[in-house]
Design a protein around this motif. Structure first.
Motif, PDB file in Angstrom:
ATOM      1  N   ASP A   1     -21.534  88.551  62.929  1.00 56.07           N
ATOM      2  CA  ASP A   1     -21.950  89.372  64.057  1.00 56.07           C
ATOM      3  C   ASP A   1     -22.549  90.695  63.610  1.00 56.07           C
ATOM      4  N   LYS A   2     -22.594  90.935  62.289  1.00 54.97           N
ATOM      5  CA  LYS A   2     -23.116  92.190  61.764  1.00 54.97           C
ATOM      6  C   LYS A   2     -24.609  92.040  61.483  1.00 54.97           C
ATOM      7  N   ARG A   3     -25.200  93.140  61.028  1.00 52.88           N
ATOM      8  CA  ARG A   3     -26.617  93.026  60.662  1.00 52.88           C
ATOM      9  C   ARG A   3     -26.762  92.264  59.353  1.00 52.88           C
ATOM     10  N   ASN A   4     -25.884  92.548  58.385  1.00 55.67           N
ATOM     11  CA  ASN A   4     -25.829  91.765  57.156  1.00 55.67           C
ATOM     12  C   ASN A   4     -24.448  91.150  57.078  1.00 55.67           C
ATOM     13  N   ASN A   5     -24.410  89.849  56.941  1.00 55.22           N
ATOM     14  CA  ASN A   5     -23.122  89.173  56.971  1.00 55.22           C
ATOM     15  C   ASN A   5     -22.755  88.627  55.603  1.00 55.22           C
ATOM     16  N   TYR A   6     -21.514  88.887  55.208  1.00 58.24           N
ATOM     17  CA  TYR A   6     -21.043  88.456  53.888  1.00 58.24           C
ATOM     18  C   TYR A   6     -19.871  87.507  54.041  1.00 58.24           C
ATOM     19  N   MET A   7     -19.572  86.838  52.927  1.00 58.23           N
ATOM     20  CA  MET A   7     -18.530  85.821  52.926  1.00 58.23           C
ATOM     21  C   MET A   7     -17.791  85.955  51.602  1.00 58.23           C
ATOM     22  N   THR A   8     -16.472  85.935  51.617  1.00 53.44           N
ATOM     23  CA  THR A   8     -15.716  85.982  50.359  1.00 53.44           C
ATOM     24  C   THR A   8     -15.215  84.583  50.031  1.00 53.44           C
ATOM     25  N   LEU A   9     -15.439  84.144  48.787  1.00 56.64           N
ATOM     26  CA  LEU A   9     -14.986  82.820  48.360  1.00 56.64           C
ATOM     27  C   LEU A   9     -13.839  82.966  47.368  1.00 56.64           C
ATOM     28  N   ASN A  10     -13.023  81.898  47.269  1.00 56.70           N
ATOM     29  CA  ASN A  10     -11.836  81.979  46.421  1.00 56.70           C
ATOM     30  C   ASN A  10     -12.109  81.568  44.984  1.00 56.70           C
ATOM     31  N   ILE A  11     -13.369  81.502  44.564  1.00 63.31           N
ATOM     32  CA  ILE A  11     -13.649  81.215  43.162  1.00 63.31           C
ATOM     33  C   ILE A  11     -14.553  82.299  42.614  1.00 63.31           C
ATOM     34  N   GLY A  12     -14.535  82.482  41.292  1.00 63.44           N
ATOM     35  CA  GLY A  12     -15.312  83.563  40.695  1.00 63.44           C
ATOM     36  C   GLY A  12     -15.813  83.219  39.315  1.00 63.44           C
ATOM     37  N   ARG A  13     -15.958  84.261  38.512  1.00 63.62           N
ATOM     38  CA  ARG A  13     -16.581  84.107  37.197  1.00 63.62           C
ATOM     39  C   ARG A  13     -15.852  83.070  36.348  1.00 63.62           C
ATOM     40  N   LYS A  14     -14.523  83.015  36.458  1.00 64.27           N
ATOM     41  CA  LYS A  14     -13.760  82.077  35.615  1.00 64.27           C
ATOM     42  C   LYS A  14     -14.040  80.626  35.993  1.00 64.27           C
ATOM     43  N   GLN A  15     -14.505  80.415  37.217  1.00 62.95           N
ATOM     44  CA  GLN A  15     -14.848  79.045  37.628  1.00 62.95           C
ATOM     45  C   GLN A  15     -16.335  78.781  37.411  1.00 62.95           C
ATOM     46  N   GLY A  16     -17.017  79.706  36.767  1.00 61.80           N
ATOM     47  CA  GLY A  16     -18.424  79.487  36.431  1.00 61.80           C
ATOM     48  C   GLY A  16     -19.408  79.968  37.463  1.00 61.80           C
ATOM     49  N   ILE A  17     -18.985  80.813  38.367  1.00 60.37           N
ATOM     50  CA  ILE A  17     -19.908  81.318  39.377  1.00 60.37           C
ATOM     51  C   ILE A  17     -20.703  82.486  38.796  1.00 60.37           C
ATOM     52  N   LYS A  18     -21.993  82.483  39.060  1.00 60.29           N
ATOM     53  CA  LYS A  18     -22.831  83.595  38.614  1.00 60.29           C
ATOM     54  C   LYS A  18     -23.600  84.141  39.797  1.00 60.29           C
ATOM     55  N   LYS A  19     -24.021  85.373  39.649  1.00 55.62           N
ATOM     56  CA  LYS A  19     -24.820  86.047  40.669  1.00 55.62           C
ATOM     57  C   LYS A  19     -26.098  85.257  40.947  1.00 55.62           C
ATOM     58  N   GLY A  20     -26.464  85.125  42.208  1.00 57.19           N
ATOM     59  CA  GLY A  20     -27.735  84.493  42.545  1.00 57.19           C
ATOM     60  C   GLY A  20     -27.654  82.997  42.773  1.00 57.19           C
ATOM     61  N   MET A  21     -26.486  82.377  42.572  1.00 58.44           N
ATOM     62  CA  MET A  21     -26.378  80.937  42.826  1.00 58.44           C
ATOM     63  C   MET A  21     -26.429  80.650  44.324  1.00 58.44           C
ATOM     64  N   GLY A  22     -26.925  79.475  44.680  1.00 60.30           N
ATOM     65  CA  GLY A  22     -27.004  79.101  46.080  1.00 60.30           C
ATOM     66  C   GLY A  22     -25.666  78.578  46.588  1.00 60.30           C
ATOM     67  N   VAL A  23     -25.454  78.716  47.902  1.00 54.35           N
ATOM     68  CA  VAL A  23     -24.219  78.229  48.515  1.00 54.35           C
ATOM     69  C   VAL A  23     -24.601  77.444  49.766  1.00 54.35           C
ATOM     70  N   PHE A  24     -23.972  76.290  49.959  1.00 57.01           N
ATOM     71  CA  PHE A  24     -24.226  75.539  51.193  1.00 57.01           C
ATOM     72  C   PHE A  24     -22.940  74.907  51.690  1.00 57.01           C
ATOM     73  N   SER A  25     -22.919  74.549  52.970  1.00 61.79           N
ATOM     74  CA  SER A  25     -21.766  73.843  53.515  1.00 61.79           C
ATOM     75  C   SER A  25     -22.192  72.411  53.776  1.00 61.79           C
ATOM     76  N   GLU A  26     -21.271  71.620  54.325  1.00 68.57           N
ATOM     77  CA  GLU A  26     -21.606  70.216  54.563  1.00 68.57           C
ATOM     78  C   GLU A  26     -22.784  70.094  55.495  1.00 68.57           C
ATOM     79  N   SER A  27     -22.951  71.076  56.377  1.00 68.42           N
ATOM     80  CA  SER A  27     -23.960  70.906  57.405  1.00 68.42           C
ATOM     81  C   SER A  27     -25.217  71.744  57.180  1.00 68.42           C
ATOM     82  N   GLY A  28     -25.293  72.525  56.124  1.00 68.48           N
ATOM     83  CA  GLY A  28     -26.526  73.254  55.882  1.00 68.48           C
ATOM     84  C   GLY A  28     -26.374  74.402  54.911  1.00 68.48           C
ATOM     85  N   VAL A  29     -27.504  75.091  54.705  1.00 67.38           N
ATOM     86  CA  VAL A  29     -27.547  76.203  53.764  1.00 67.38           C
ATOM     87  C   VAL A  29     -26.683  77.362  54.266  1.00 67.38           C
TER      88      VAL A  29
END
Lengths: 286, 171
Positions: free
Chosen positions: A123-151
């Motif tokens: 509902d904000k102008r820029n919306n963010y999401m926090t995920l429960n995985i991070g650098r130790k699980q191999g996540i890097k800045k700029g990777m794409g994220v999608f759900s079962e139903s779309g981007v």
């Protein structure tokens, strides 16, 4: 000097006000342009853990629905597997349905890392999401994220155990997308301020566009694989004074409910970027 | 000492309620309930403004950390705390409003409360959405968010006081 001290004493409240405002707004605006510090977000350790605790209380409310969606998603992903591979041999014809991961004819380009959404807004102008995985699980800045139903969006900041995703419900998501029907492509924007609707810009209005036509990613930039669902054409209206359509898309992802997402790892991204860096620069544009 | 502990508990409760519950309630039309300014409003009037500015900043920043807003809650709440004595003085019925130990809807009387709290809350909301959107091309959207959120936040704040602030005995 005396005058200065008298001045400072007289205006100390105002000066304190200005000072605090300066700190707050400087933090805010620097975070908008260059996200440097992860400590001021929910991806840091303390607040990340608070969010994880909050999620452990609320996530069961959506459990049943999440399960149903995951079963659906599994089916879709199984059908999609051949799309994730690139052929490395050209003189053989392979029946795509029988491909296995260990096959030597195809090399895997994308892998997916599942994650749980700890916190998200829409509902904000820029919306963010926090995920429960991070650098130790191999996540890097700029990777794409999608759900079962779309981007969903792209990874914006990473800490050791959490990551922060900038969703497509933001100022300029600029994801390469196209209409499935005729392949005409443009950028994804969010100007509607509504959680279910986004815009597709840059489609020229010489051709009519069918309502409910599918929209998917184009695969440019190596962030999203080609053919990932974005949504459906919801409304088409002309832009005054320009030869373009304003296309509104009904997004596949429901940001009000999304619980499980996947982070996309492109194993060949370096290769693609290296190749694209060979494009000579246009001297007129410099 | 007793009062001091009450305010600390209030501080924590307001931060958690705002960051973990209210910031996640999204009704559409851009409505966001912001109830934490009530904490600054309920601070005793004889507290130095310097302190209330610093408390406001700390509270706003705590909420910012928990909701990825990078300092706009802090900024808006500092505006609220800074304007509070000015608006209080402007609408005061009696001159010695500083003797009012704790300002709430009962001790102040309804109309005085509506004026002061309403105006302060309006500035807070306007400032917040102005910087959250930070684009004058979307000025109508800013006003839509401000006005709608203001109405809901105000009613919510009044409701909280009716439920939690003990009504003084009739004399």
């Amino acid at each position: 000097m005396k005058n200065l001290i008298a001045f400072l004493r007289r205006f100390q409240i105002f000066l304190l006000f200005v000072g605090l405002q300066f700190i707050a707004l400087a933090t805010y605006f620097s975070s908008l342009s260059f996200p440097r510090s992860q400590y001021l977000t929910t991806s840091n350790k303390v607040t990340g853990n608070i969010m994880a605790a909050r999620n452990s209380v609320t996530h069961f409310l959506h459990q049943e629905e999440t399960n149903r969606e995951l079963i659906k998603a599994n089916k879709i992903l199984h059908e999609k597997i051949p799309e994730n591979y690139i052929r490395i041999s050209s003189n053989e014809i392979i029946v795509r349905d029988t491909i296995r991961e260990t096959d030597t004819i195809y090399e895997q380009q994308y892998t997916y890392i599942p994650a749980t959404v700890l916190k998200s807004t829409y509902d904000k102008r820029n919306n963010y999401m926090t995920l429960n995985i991070g650098r130790k699980q191999g996540i890097k800045k700029g990777m794409g994220v999608f759900s079962e139903s779309g981007v969903v969006g792209t990874v914006y900041q990473v800490s050791d155990h959490f990551s922060l995703v900038k969703t497509i419900l933001s100022m300029n998501p600029n994801i390469d997308i196209m209409l499935v029907e005729d392949g005409s492509f443009g950028f994804l924007k969010w100007e509607t301020h509504q959680a279910r609707l986004a815009n597709l810009t840059g489609i020229s209005n010489d051709k009519p566009i069918k309502k409910w036509g599918k929209v998917m990613t184009r695969g440019g930039g190596g962030i999203f694989p080609r053919g990932l669902n974005v949504g459906k054409v919801y409304r088409v209206s002309p832009i005054e004074g320009r030869a373009l359509w304003n296309v509104e898309i009904l997004l596949g992802t429901n940001f009000k409910k999304v619980q499980k997402v996947y982070v996309i790892k492109n194993l060949l991204k370096g290769e693609q970027i290296q190749l694209e860096s060979n494009i000579p620069k246009d001297p007129d544009n410099e | 000492m007793n009062k001091f502990v009450t305010h600390i508990i209030r501080f924590v409760v307001f931060v958690l309620v705002q960051a973990l519950i209210l910031n996640h309630l999204e009704f559409g039309w851009g409505i966001l309930i912001m109830v934490y300014p009530l904490f600054i409003f309920l601070l005793p009037n004889d507290l130095k403004i310097t302190f209330s500015l610093i408390i406001a900043f700390a509270m706003g920043f705590a909420i910012d950390l928990l909701s990825d807003t990078f300092g706009i809650h802090a900024s808006a709440l500092v505006v609220f705390a800074y304007l509070k004595p000015l608006v209080f003085a402007r609408f005061a019925k009696q001159d010695n409003y500083e003797n009012l130990k704790e300002a709430n809807i009962y001790t102040m009387g309804t109309s005085w409360f509506i004026y002061t709290f309403g105006i302060l809350l309006f500035f807070h909301h306007l400032w917040f959405f102005l910087f959250e959107i930070a684009n004058f091309g979307e000025i109508i959207y800013i006003f839509q968010k401000t006005v709608l959120s203001l109405i809901v936040s105000f009613l919510f704040s009044v409701g909280l006081q009716i439920i939690f602030v003990p009504k003084p005995k009739e004399r």
